[in-house]
Design a protein around this motif. Sequence first.
Motif, PDB file in Angstrom:
ATOM      1  N   ASP A   1      -7.647 -13.358   9.025  1.00  0.00           N
ATOM      2  CA  ASP A   1      -8.914 -13.799   8.236  1.00  0.00           C
ATOM      3  C   ASP A   1      -8.852 -13.399   6.717  1.00  0.00           C
ATOM      4  O   ASP A   1      -9.523 -13.797   5.865  1.00  0.00           O
ATOM      5  N   HIS A   2      -7.887 -12.552   6.199  1.00  0.00           N
ATOM      6  CA  HIS A   2      -8.000 -11.939   5.003  1.00  0.00           C
ATOM      7  C   HIS A   2      -6.435 -11.734   4.690  1.00  0.00           C
ATOM      8  O   HIS A   2      -5.575 -11.985   5.266  1.00  0.00           O
ATOM      9  N   ASP A   3      -6.325 -11.457   3.220  1.00  0.00           N
ATOM     10  CA  ASP A   3      -4.840 -11.212   2.641  1.00  0.00           C
ATOM     11  C   ASP A   3      -4.560  -9.707   3.056  1.00  0.00           C
ATOM     12  O   ASP A   3      -5.416  -8.848   2.680  1.00  0.00           O
ATOM     13  N   THR A   4      -3.479  -9.525   3.463  1.00  0.00           N
ATOM     14  CA  THR A   4      -2.956  -8.251   3.761  1.00  0.00           C
ATOM     15  C   THR A   4      -2.768  -7.568   2.753  1.00  0.00           C
ATOM     16  O   THR A   4      -2.845  -6.444   2.465  1.00  0.00           O
ATOM     17  N   TRP A   5      -2.083  -8.192   1.533  1.00  0.00           N
ATOM     18  CA  TRP A   5      -2.027  -7.447   0.179  1.00  0.00           C
ATOM     19  C   TRP A   5      -3.320  -6.948  -0.434  1.00  0.00           C
ATOM     20  O   TRP A   5      -3.204  -6.042  -0.910  1.00  0.00           O
ATOM     21  N   GLU A   6      -4.355  -7.708  -0.192  1.00  0.00           N
ATOM     22  CA  GLU A   6      -5.693  -7.369  -0.822  1.00  0.00           C
ATOM     23  C   GLU A   6      -6.145  -5.954  -0.019  1.00  0.00           C
ATOM     24  O   GLU A   6      -6.475  -5.144  -0.748  1.00  0.00           O
TER      25      GLU A   6
ATOM     26  N   ASP B   1      -3.867  -3.107  -1.468  1.00  0.00           N
ATOM     27  CA  ASP B   1      -4.297  -2.922  -2.677  1.00  0.00           C
ATOM     28  C   ASP B   1      -5.716  -2.000  -2.743  1.00  0.00           C
ATOM     29  O   ASP B   1      -5.705  -1.081  -3.320  1.00  0.00           O
ATOM     30  N   ARG B   2      -6.403  -2.227  -1.993  1.00  0.00           N
ATOM     31  CA  ARG B   2      -7.833  -1.641  -1.745  1.00  0.00           C
ATOM     32  C   ARG B   2      -7.593  -0.226  -1.069  1.00  0.00           C
ATOM     33  O   ARG B   2      -8.200   0.845  -1.837  1.00  0.00           O
ATOM     34  N   TYR B   3      -6.469  -0.001  -0.128  1.00  0.00           N
ATOM     35  CA  TYR B   3      -6.209   1.184   0.416  1.00  0.00           C
ATOM     36  C   TYR B   3      -5.660   1.975  -0.382  1.00  0.00           C
ATOM     37  O   TYR B   3      -5.931   3.144  -0.697  1.00  0.00           O
ATOM     38  N   GLN B   4      -4.670   1.649  -1.579  1.00  0.00           N
ATOM     39  CA  GLN B   4      -4.064   2.521  -2.466  1.00  0.00           C
ATOM     40  C   GLN B   4      -5.010   2.724  -3.293  1.00  0.00           C
ATOM     41  O   GLN B   4      -5.130   3.907  -3.880  1.00  0.00           O
ATOM     42  N   ARG B   5      -6.127   2.008  -3.947  1.00  0.00           N
ATOM     43  CA  ARG B   5      -7.067   2.568  -4.821  1.00  0.00           C
ATOM     44  C   ARG B   5      -7.993   3.665  -4.329  1.00  0.00           C
ATOM     45  O   ARG B   5      -8.291   4.531  -4.819  1.00  0.00           O
TER      46      ARG B   5
END
Length: 59
Positions: A33-38, A41-45
């Motif tokens: 349902d969503h972009d894995t790369w997003e 990135d959210r996890y890294q932030r």
Amino acid sequence: MGALLWLLIPLVTGLAAGGWAWFAGRRNPSRPDHDTWEDLDRYQRLRSVLSADEHATVA
């Protein structure tokens, strides 16, 4: 006939899961349902913010 009833359990389970997936709005369950790369990135932030906050409380 009793043995055939045991085949009914997986059939009903599969139909129920398919109906639930259809009702929940996931028409194609193999596509996320969503972009894995997003999410990455959210996890890294989040990790960097928590790491900076942790270093600030130690110092």
